[in-house]
Design a protein around this motif. Structure first.
Motif, short mmCIF file in Angstrom:
data_model
loop_
_atom_site.label_atom_id
_atom_site.label_comp_id
_atom_site.label_asym_id
_atom_site.label_seq_id
_atom_site.Cartn_x
_atom_site.Cartn_y
_atom_site.Cartn_z
N PHE A 3 2.17 81.98 74.47
CA PHE A 3 1.31 82.88 73.71
C PHE A 3 1.84 83.11 72.30
CE2 PHE A 3 0.92 84.10 78.22
CZ PHE A 3 -0.36 83.62 78.41
N PRO A 9 -2.17 91.35 75.55
CA PRO A 9 -2.85 90.68 76.66
C PRO A 9 -3.51 89.38 76.19
CG PRO A 9 -3.75 92.89 76.29
CD PRO A 9 -2.72 92.65 75.25
N ALA A 10 -3.37 88.34 76.98
CA ALA A 10 -3.97 87.05 76.65
C ALA A 10 -5.21 86.83 77.52
CB ALA A 10 -2.97 85.93 76.88
N VAL A 11 -6.32 86.48 76.88
CA VAL A 11 -7.56 86.14 77.56
C VAL A 11 -7.80 84.67 77.29
CG1 VAL A 11 -10.04 86.56 77.68
CG2 VAL A 11 -8.46 88.47 77.22
N ILE A 12 -7.77 83.86 78.36
CA ILE A 12 -7.83 82.41 78.20
C ILE A 12 -8.95 81.84 79.04
CG2 ILE A 12 -6.57 80.25 78.48
CD1 ILE A 12 -3.99 81.99 78.24
N LEU A 35 -1.62 79.68 84.25
CA LEU A 35 -1.83 80.63 83.16
C LEU A 35 -1.48 82.04 83.61
CD1 LEU A 35 -5.17 79.18 81.76
CD2 LEU A 35 -2.93 79.17 80.61
N GLN A 38 2.17 82.51 83.67
CA GLN A 38 2.73 82.58 82.32
C GLN A 38 2.39 83.89 81.62
OE1 GLN A 38 4.77 80.34 80.69
NE2 GLN A 38 4.93 79.36 82.68
N ALA A 40 -1.00 85.47 81.52
CA ALA A 40 -2.39 85.71 81.09
C ALA A 40 -2.94 86.95 81.81
CB ALA A 40 -3.26 84.50 81.39
#
Length: 80
Positions: A3, A9-12, A35, A38, A40
């Motif tokens: 990231f 926060p990650a939105v993938i 993800l 990791q 997400a």
């Protein structure tokens, strides 16, 4: 590093063009689990093949992942 901005926060989401695999031939469930591992916060699939073909896979992802699972194309609010 997966990231660009650690701590946020990650939105993938990703496109799945084959029945249940990414363009790199990785099973979608495996890709989303990786993800998730990791960090997400949200994983999902773009509706590149339409909702009738993606919704059954989304249901499988919801069973396989603990994070939020979504379908659709996200529009970024800002670009860095």
């Amino acid at each position: 590093m997966l990231f660009l901005f650690p701590g946020l926060p990650a939105v993938i989401t990703m496109a799945v063009y084959f029945p249940d695999r990414t363009v790199d031939e990785v099973p979608a469930i495996q890709a989303c689990r990786k993800l998730e591992a990791q960090g997400a916060a949200v994983v999902g699939l773009n509706c590149s093949r339409g909702p009738k073909t993606i919704l059954p896979l989304i249901k499988k992802l919801k069973e396989a992942c603990r994070v939020i699972v979504l379908m659709g194309n996200l529009v970024p609010l800002s670009c860095v």
